[in-house]
Design a protein around this motif. Structure first.
Motif, mmCIF file in Angstrom:
data_model
loop_
_atom_site.group_PDB
_atom_site.id
_atom_site.type_symbol
_atom_site.label_atom_id
_atom_site.label_comp_id
_atom_site.label_asym_id
_atom_site.label_seq_id
_atom_site.Cartn_x
_atom_site.Cartn_y
_atom_site.Cartn_z
ATOM 1 N N VAL A 4 -4.351 21.910 21.659
ATOM 2 C CA VAL A 4 -4.777 23.294 21.809
ATOM 3 C C VAL A 4 -6.208 23.324 22.302
ATOM 4 N N ASP A 5 -6.459 24.087 23.382
ATOM 5 C CA ASP A 5 -7.812 24.217 23.896
ATOM 6 C C ASP A 5 -7.898 25.445 24.779
ATOM 7 N N GLY A 6 -9.103 25.911 25.002
ATOM 8 C CA GLY A 6 -9.359 27.020 25.908
ATOM 9 C C GLY A 6 -10.113 26.516 27.114
ATOM 10 N N THR A 7 -9.938 27.185 28.222
ATOM 11 C CA THR A 7 -10.675 26.812 29.417
ATOM 12 C C THR A 7 -11.140 28.079 30.111
ATOM 13 N N PHE A 8 -12.337 28.031 30.668
ATOM 14 C CA PHE A 8 -12.891 29.177 31.374
ATOM 15 C C PHE A 8 -12.563 29.088 32.848
ATOM 16 N N LEU A 9 -12.220 30.211 33.426
ATOM 17 C CA LEU A 9 -11.874 30.290 34.839
ATOM 18 C C LEU A 9 -12.864 31.234 35.528
ATOM 19 N N PRO A 10 -14.035 30.749 35.938
ATOM 20 C CA PRO A 10 -15.051 31.640 36.495
ATOM 21 C C PRO A 10 -14.637 32.272 37.824
ATOM 22 N N ALA A 32 -13.256 34.409 32.776
ATOM 23 C CA ALA A 32 -12.126 34.686 31.905
ATOM 24 C C ALA A 32 -11.705 33.371 31.272
ATOM 25 N N ARG A 33 -11.175 33.452 30.040
ATOM 26 C CA ARG A 33 -10.733 32.244 29.359
ATOM 27 C C ARG A 33 -9.223 32.325 29.169
ATOM 28 N N THR A 34 -8.578 31.210 29.352
ATOM 29 C CA THR A 34 -7.172 31.098 28.974
ATOM 30 C C THR A 34 -7.085 30.031 27.896
ATOM 31 N N ASP A 35 -6.236 30.270 26.918
ATOM 32 C CA ASP A 35 -6.053 29.328 25.823
ATOM 33 C C ASP A 35 -4.689 28.676 25.983
ATOM 34 N N TRP A 36 -4.675 27.354 25.950
ATOM 35 C CA TRP A 36 -3.478 26.580 26.231
ATOM 36 C C TRP A 36 -3.038 25.811 24.993
ATOM 37 N N HIS A 37 -1.733 25.774 24.766
ATOM 38 C CA HIS A 37 -1.105 24.940 23.750
ATOM 39 C C HIS A 37 -0.108 24.085 24.527
ATOM 40 N N VAL A 38 -0.429 22.812 24.683
ATOM 41 C CA VAL A 38 0.324 21.927 25.558
ATOM 42 C C VAL A 38 1.022 20.850 24.733
ATOM 43 N N ASP A 39 2.306 20.628 24.996
ATOM 44 C CA ASP A 39 3.046 19.561 24.337
ATOM 45 C C ASP A 39 2.407 18.235 24.767
ATOM 46 N N GLU A 55 -12.667 37.584 21.610
ATOM 47 C CA GLU A 55 -11.862 36.821 20.660
ATOM 48 C C GLU A 55 -12.160 35.331 20.816
ATOM 49 N N SER A 56 -12.450 34.654 19.712
ATOM 50 C CA SER A 56 -12.767 33.226 19.770
ATOM 51 C C SER A 56 -11.500 32.407 19.995
ATOM 52 N N GLU A 57 -11.683 31.145 20.345
ATOM 53 C CA GLU A 57 -10.546 30.246 20.507
ATOM 54 C C GLU A 57 -9.774 30.112 19.198
ATOM 55 N N ALA A 58 -10.484 30.032 18.078
ATOM 56 C CA ALA A 58 -9.823 29.907 16.781
ATOM 57 C C ALA A 58 -9.022 31.163 16.445
ATOM 58 N N ILE A 70 2.694 20.042 15.052
ATOM 59 C CA ILE A 70 1.351 19.584 14.673
ATOM 60 C C ILE A 70 0.409 20.123 15.739
ATOM 61 N N HIS A 71 -0.521 20.976 15.345
ATOM 62 C CA HIS A 71 -1.495 21.564 16.261
ATOM 63 C C HIS A 71 -2.768 20.736 16.181
ATOM 64 N N VAL A 72 -3.303 20.332 17.322
ATOM 65 C CA VAL A 72 -4.475 19.466 17.357
ATOM 66 C C VAL A 72 -5.627 20.243 17.989
ATOM 67 N N TYR A 73 -6.722 20.374 17.227
ATOM 68 C CA TYR A 73 -7.856 21.198 17.636
ATOM 69 C C TYR A 73 -9.143 20.380 17.711
ATOM 70 N N ASP A 74 -10.004 20.741 18.655
ATOM 71 C CA ASP A 74 -11.333 20.145 18.741
ATOM 72 C C ASP A 74 -12.279 20.909 17.816
ATOM 73 N N ARG A 75 -13.521 20.471 17.714
ATOM 74 C CA ARG A 75 -14.454 21.045 16.745
ATOM 75 C C ARG A 75 -14.829 22.500 17.026
ATOM 76 N N GLY A 76 -14.585 23.009 18.241
ATOM 77 C CA GLY A 76 -14.868 24.413 18.536
ATOM 78 C C GLY A 76 -13.925 25.368 17.839
ATOM 79 N N PHE A 77 -12.853 24.860 17.249
ATOM 80 C CA PHE A 77 -11.849 25.686 16.600
ATOM 81 C C PHE A 77 -12.065 25.805 15.100
ATOM 82 N N GLN A 78 -13.139 25.270 14.584
ATOM 83 C CA GLN A 78 -13.379 25.238 13.156
ATOM 84 C C GLN A 78 -13.418 26.653 12.599
ATOM 85 N N SER A 79 -12.441 26.992 11.758
ATOM 86 C CA SER A 79 -12.334 28.340 11.209
ATOM 87 C C SER A 79 -11.435 28.317 9.982
ATOM 88 N N PHE A 80 -11.894 28.936 8.890
ATOM 89 C CA PHE A 80 -11.058 29.034 7.698
ATOM 90 C C PHE A 80 -9.799 29.846 7.984
#
Length: 186
Positions: A4-10, A32-39, A55-58, A70-80
């Motif tokens: 799972v990650d987001g990417t900006f499309l300037p 603009a940002r798109t958020d992707w969940h990739v197998d 809206e944040s990535e988290a 199983i969702h795999v997130y980088d540290r930018g997704f840290q959220s309770f």
């Protein structure tokens, strides 16, 4: 396993803004940002989300939890809230609906307090994979917000550059080297 990650499309955002705007201001950039969940096995997207403004990535990821994945997130997704979205909570009991592996930020002001409940032994396979520690932990702030304790696992891995990568997960059924491998495939 969903990476799972987001990417900006300037460029796309600049075009949309230019079409909608009457006066273009030189040097102003919109994106603009798109958020992707990739197998992670097939590299086929499971979800592609265009989040709400601000809206944040988290926050976006919390709305698209796929049960039994199983969702795999980088540290930018840290959220309770993101962690809690992987569970149903009934009368002081957490029931997982999906698993996660989330990279925690370095300990400090922007990282949650982690309380170590128990150290797990590290086997040879884990040592070879760079695992430095494997611990059962709790996040007191998350437990206080949700009104119930939640048992989690913290696997610390040595990265190729020598730094430590802290992986928080609710996956206990596999060895620590597999948790490290799941994150590396992200």
């Amino acid at each position: 396993v969903l990476a799972v990650d987001g990417t900006f499309l300037p460029a796309a955002a600049d075009v949309a803004w230019a079409v909608a705007a009457r006066n273009q201001r030189k040097g102003q950039c919109h994106r603009a940002r798109t958020d992707w969940h990739v197998d992670a096995k097939t590299w086929i997207p499971e979800f592609v989300v265009i989040p709400e403004s601000g809206e944040s990535e988290a926050q976006s990821a919390a709305k698209t939890i796929k049960p039994d994945a199983i969702h795999v997130y980088d540290r930018g997704f840290q959220s309770f809230a993101l962690i809690a979205s992987h569970y149903e909570q009934n009368e002081n009991n957490w029931s997982p609906i999906a698993d996660f592996v989330l990279r925690l930020r370095k300990p400090g002001a922007n990282s949650p307090k982690v309380v170590i409940e128990r150290d797990a032994p590290i086997d040879d396979a884990a040592r070879k994979a760079g695992v430095l520690s494997d611990q059962e932990v709790q996040l007191p702030s998350l437990s206080a917000l949700q009104g119930a304790p939640l048992k989690l696992r913290l696997v610390v891995v040595k990265a190729d550059d020598g730094s430590e990568v802290r992986l928080l997960t609710n996956v206990f059924e596999v060895s620590a080297d597999i948790i490290a491998l799941i994150y590396r495939y992200r």
